[in-house]
Motif scaffolding. Structure first.
Motif, short mmCIF file in Angstrom:
data_model
loop_
_atom_site.label_atom_id
_atom_site.label_comp_id
_atom_site.label_asym_id
_atom_site.label_seq_id
_atom_site.Cartn_x
_atom_site.Cartn_y
_atom_site.Cartn_z
N GLU A 113 0.83 -1.21 0.00
CA GLU A 113 0.00 0.00 0.00
C GLU A 113 0.86 1.26 0.00
O GLU A 113 0.59 2.21 -0.75
CB GLU A 113 -0.92 0.00 1.22
CG GLU A 113 -1.85 1.21 1.27
CD GLU A 113 -2.81 1.16 2.43
OE1 GLU A 113 -3.48 2.19 2.67
OE2 GLU A 113 -2.89 0.11 3.10
N ALA A 114 1.92 1.25 0.81
CA ALA A 114 2.81 2.41 0.87
C ALA A 114 3.47 2.66 -0.49
O ALA A 114 3.61 3.80 -0.93
CB ALA A 114 3.87 2.21 1.95
N GLY A 115 3.87 1.58 -1.16
CA GLY A 115 4.50 1.72 -2.47
C GLY A 115 3.55 2.30 -3.50
O GLY A 115 3.92 3.17 -4.30
N LEU A 116 2.31 1.82 -3.49
CA LEU A 116 1.32 2.33 -4.45
C LEU A 116 0.94 3.77 -4.15
O LEU A 116 0.70 4.56 -5.07
CB LEU A 116 0.08 1.43 -4.43
CG LEU A 116 0.27 0.02 -5.00
CD1 LEU A 116 -0.95 -0.84 -4.73
CD2 LEU A 116 0.56 0.07 -6.49
N ARG A 117 0.90 4.11 -2.87
CA ARG A 117 0.61 5.50 -2.51
C ARG A 117 1.77 6.41 -2.92
O ARG A 117 1.56 7.55 -3.35
CB ARG A 117 0.33 5.63 -1.01
CG ARG A 117 -0.99 5.04 -0.59
CD ARG A 117 -1.38 5.42 0.82
NE ARG A 117 -2.62 4.76 1.22
CZ ARG A 117 -3.84 5.16 0.85
NH1 ARG A 117 -3.96 6.23 0.09
NH2 ARG A 117 -4.92 4.50 1.23
N ALA A 118 2.99 5.94 -2.76
CA ALA A 118 4.15 6.74 -3.15
C ALA A 118 4.14 7.03 -4.64
O ALA A 118 4.60 8.08 -5.09
CB ALA A 118 5.44 6.00 -2.76
N GLU A 119 3.60 6.10 -5.43
CA GLU A 119 3.48 6.30 -6.88
C GLU A 119 2.17 6.98 -7.25
O GLU A 119 1.85 7.09 -8.43
CB GLU A 119 3.57 4.94 -7.59
CG GLU A 119 4.92 4.25 -7.42
CD GLU A 119 4.98 2.94 -8.20
OE1 GLU A 119 4.13 2.74 -9.09
OE2 GLU A 119 5.89 2.15 -7.92
N ARG A 120 1.39 7.38 -6.24
CA ARG A 120 0.12 8.07 -6.43
C ARG A 120 -0.86 7.23 -7.24
O ARG A 120 -1.67 7.72 -8.01
CB ARG A 120 0.34 9.43 -7.12
CG ARG A 120 1.23 10.36 -6.32
CD ARG A 120 1.44 11.67 -7.03
NE ARG A 120 0.20 12.42 -7.12
CZ ARG A 120 0.05 13.53 -7.84
NH1 ARG A 120 1.07 13.99 -8.54
NH2 ARG A 120 -1.10 14.18 -7.84
N ARG A 121 -0.81 5.91 -7.00
CA ARG A 121 -1.73 5.01 -7.69
C ARG A 121 -2.97 4.72 -6.86
O ARG A 121 -3.99 4.30 -7.38
CB ARG A 121 -1.03 3.72 -8.09
CG ARG A 121 0.05 3.99 -9.13
CD ARG A 121 0.55 2.74 -9.79
NE ARG A 121 1.37 3.13 -10.93
CZ ARG A 121 0.91 3.36 -12.15
NH1 ARG A 121 -0.39 3.26 -12.39
NH2 ARG A 121 1.72 3.71 -13.13
N ILE A 122 -2.87 4.91 -5.55
CA ILE A 122 -4.06 4.87 -4.69
C ILE A 122 -4.00 6.07 -3.76
O ILE A 122 -2.91 6.46 -3.32
CB ILE A 122 -4.17 3.55 -3.89
CG1 ILE A 122 -2.92 3.30 -3.05
CG2 ILE A 122 -4.44 2.38 -4.80
CD1 ILE A 122 -3.05 2.10 -2.15
N ALA A 124 -7.41 7.17 -1.87
CA ALA A 124 -8.48 7.09 -0.87
C ALA A 124 -8.20 5.97 0.13
O ALA A 124 -7.59 4.95 -0.23
CB ALA A 124 -9.82 6.83 -1.57
N PRO A 125 -8.62 6.15 1.38
CA PRO A 125 -8.46 5.09 2.37
C PRO A 125 -9.49 3.99 2.15
O PRO A 125 -10.47 4.16 1.42
CB PRO A 125 -8.70 5.82 3.69
CG PRO A 125 -9.64 6.93 3.33
CD PRO A 125 -9.24 7.36 1.94
N GLY A 126 -9.26 2.85 2.79
CA GLY A 126 -10.24 1.78 2.73
C GLY A 126 -10.06 0.88 1.52
O GLY A 126 -9.17 1.10 0.69
N PRO A 127 -10.90 -0.14 1.41
CA PRO A 127 -10.83 -1.05 0.26
C PRO A 127 -11.19 -0.33 -1.02
O PRO A 127 -11.80 0.73 -1.01
CB PRO A 127 -11.86 -2.14 0.61
CG PRO A 127 -12.82 -1.46 1.53
CD PRO A 127 -12.00 -0.49 2.34
N HIS A 128 -10.80 -0.92 -2.16
CA HIS A 128 -11.11 -0.31 -3.44
C HIS A 128 -12.60 -0.45 -3.75
O HIS A 128 -13.29 -1.31 -3.20
CB HIS A 128 -10.30 -0.99 -4.55
CG HIS A 128 -8.90 -0.48 -4.66
ND1 HIS A 128 -8.06 -0.36 -3.58
CD2 HIS A 128 -8.19 -0.04 -5.73
CE1 HIS A 128 -6.90 0.12 -3.97
NE2 HIS A 128 -6.95 0.33 -5.26
N ALA A 129 -13.07 0.37 -4.64
CA ALA A 129 -14.46 0.27 -5.10
C ALA A 129 -14.61 -1.03 -5.89
O ALA A 129 -13.77 -1.34 -6.74
CB ALA A 129 -14.82 1.45 -5.98
N PRO A 130 -15.66 -1.81 -5.64
CA PRO A 130 -15.86 -3.06 -6.38
C PRO A 130 -15.85 -2.86 -7.88
O PRO A 130 -15.31 -3.69 -8.62
CB PRO A 130 -17.23 -3.54 -5.89
CG PRO A 130 -17.35 -2.97 -4.51
CD PRO A 130 -16.68 -1.63 -4.58
N GLY A 131 -16.43 -1.75 -8.36
CA GLY A 131 -16.45 -1.49 -9.80
C GLY A 131 -15.05 -1.33 -10.37
O GLY A 131 -14.77 -1.79 -11.48
#
Length: 384
Positions: A113-122, A124-131
Motif C-alpha cells: 500500500e505504501a508503495g502504491l501511494r508513493a506512486e500516487r496510484r491509490i 483514498a483510504p479503505g478497500p477499493h471500489a468493487p467497480g
C-alpha cells in the motif's frame, strides 16, 4: 546510458505514437512500468480501432497491475496470470474494514500500500471500489486474450472470492460527480466566463455544448472536431407557435461513443444559445478544421491539439471554484447527470431526454431522473 534506461527511453518514444490517447504527463511513468510486449499490445489495439476511452482505461489498468504485481510479488506481471495471483489481487483490494481494525495484516500489506501511494496510484483510504476491481480484472482478462492466452478469470473460485469480498468490503457506491450540474449551477459557471477573453469564449462554448447536447461525456467533448458539425435549417423557439422566433440549429455527429457498436454512429442536435456560442468560439479562435476545444495559453495562443478528457474535467472544476462552489463536489460527469435532472425538473419525458443524452439503459438514466421527479411529486407529500 544503461541497457535498462535505453529500453525505457525506447518504450517512451513508442508511446508517443499514442499521445492522443495516453496522458502525456504519464508517458515516462508508463514506459518504466510496462514491458515491450505491453506497449506492442497497446499499439496493436489502437491500430485495430479500439475506442480511445477503452484503450486509455486499458493502459491505466495495465500500469496499475504491473506496479501492484512488482510490489506484491517482487516479479513482473506474468502472462497468463495464475489463479493464485488473481485471488491475491482480490484479497489485496477488497477486504473487510472491521476485520482490518482488529488485524492490520488483513487486506493489502502495508508495504504494498505504501508503495502504491508513493506512486500516487491509490489515494483514498479503505478497500477499493468493487467497480474498479472488476474493471481492472476485465482489463487484465482482455489483454490476456489479445496475447492469445487462456486464463483463470472465469474460474469458480475467483468468481466466488470476488462475490464474497464485495459483500465484506461493504463500500457504498459513489457517484462520479457528487453533485449534478443543473441549470442553476450551469448559470453560475457561465457567469465566470462572460468576458470576451479567448479562454472565456472557449470555456463558455464548451460548457454550453457539453450540457445542451445531452450531457456529453468528457471524452466525447474533447474529441469533437469541426467536421462533426453540420448546419441544419433554423427551428422555431416554440414549435407550436408559428410566430415564435427562429433559432440556429446544428447537428453534432459524435461517431462511436461508449455505448455504440462498431457499426453505429450517433448524432444529437444543438439549438439556440449553444450554437451561437460554439460558432463564436470557432470564429474568435480562427479554428477552421481539426479539434474544436483546445488549450489556450496565458498569452492567448491556441494549441493545435485537442483538450484531453482530463482537461475538460479541470475546466469544470476551475469554473466551479471561481463561482464560489465547492469544486470537490463536482466533476465533468455532473454535466451528464445534471442534464437529466434538469430535464426532469422541466417536465421533459424520460424517453425524450434519453434521445438527447443517448443513454441506452433506462435504469441508469432513470436513477438521475427519478431523484428529481420524487422531489417534485406528491408521493412524499402525503403528510406535510
Amino acid at each position: 546510458m544503461t541497457i535498462g534506461e535505453d529500453a525505457i527511453l525506447r518504450r517512451a518514444e513508442e508511446l508517443d505514437a499514442l499521445d492522443a490517447i495516453l496522458p502525456f504527463d504519464r508517458r515516462d511513468q508508463l514506459a518504466a512500468l510496462l514491458t515491450d510486449d505491453d506497449v506492442a499490445t497497446l499499439k496493436h489495439l489502437a491500430q485495430e480501432g479500439m475506442g480511445e476511452n477503452t484503450l486509455r482505461a486499458l493502459a491505466s489498468d495495465l500500469g496499475y497491475l504491473e506496479a501492484w504485481c512488482r510490489l506484491a510479488t517482487g516479479d513482473p506481471l506474468p502472462w497468463p496470470a495464475p489463479e493464485a495471483l488473481l485471488l491475491k489481487f482480490v484479497a489485496h483490494h477488497l477486504w473487510d474494514p472491521v476485520k482490518r481494525a482488529e488485524d492490520p495484516a488483513h487486506g493489502m500489506p502495508a508495504a504494498v500500500e505504501a508503495g502504491l501511494r508513493a506512486e500516487r496510484r491509490i489515494r483514498a483510504p479503505g478497500p477499493h471500489a468493487p467497480g474498479t476491481v472488476r474493471r481492472r480484472l476485465t482489463s487484465w482478462s482482455i489483454l490476456t486474450r489479445w496475447r492469445g492466452l487462456t486464463s483463470a478469470f472465469g474460474a469458480p473460485p475467483l468468481k466466488s472470492a470476488l462475490r464474497l469480498a464485495v459483500r465484506a468490503s461493504a463500500r457504498p457506491r459513489q457517484r462520479k460527480s457528487r453533485k449534478a450540474v443543473t441549470g442553476s449551477v450551469l448559470a453560475k459557471l457561465l457567469e465566470t466566463c462572460a468576458s470576451d477573453r479567448l479562454v472565456d469564449v472557449l470555456d463558455r462554448a464548451l460548457l454550453l455544448t457539453a450540457f445542451a447536447s445531452g450531457g456529453r461525456r468528457r471524452s466525447e467533448v474533447a474529441g469533437l472536431r469541426v467536421g462533426d458539425l453540420v448546419d441544419e435549417e433554423p427551428v422555431r423557439a416554440d414549435p407550436a407557435d408559428k410566430n415564435s422566433p427562429s433559432l440556429p440549429c446544428l447537428s453534432l455527429h459524435l461517431g462511436h461513443t461508449k455505448t455504440t457498436t462498431s457499426d453505429d454512429s450517433e448524432h444529437v442536435l444543438l439549438i439556440g444559445r449553444p450554437v451561437s456560442a460554439l460558432k463564436h468560439c470557432l470564429a474568435e479562435a480562427a479554428i477552421k478544421e481539426g479539434p474544436i476545444f483546445r488549450r489556450i495559453d496565458q498569452w492567448g495562443n491556441v494549441d493545435r491539439r485537442a483538450l484531453t478528457p482530463q482537461s475538460v474535467n479541470l475546466i469544470l472544476k476551475r469554473r466551479c471554484k471561481q463561482a464560489g462552489l465547492d469544486a470537490a463536489l463536482f466533476s465533468a460527469h455532473g454535466l451528464r447527470s445534471g442534464y437529466l435532472t434538469e430535464a426532469a425538473n422541466r417536465g421533459v419525458s424520460l424517453p425524450e431526454a434519453m434521445q438527447q443524452s443517448l443513454h441506452k439503459s433506462v435504469t441508469q438514466a432513470a436513477s438521475y431522473y427519478n431523484n428529481a421527479e420524487r422531489k417534485n411529486g406528491r408521493a412524499a407529500r402525503l403528510i406535510v
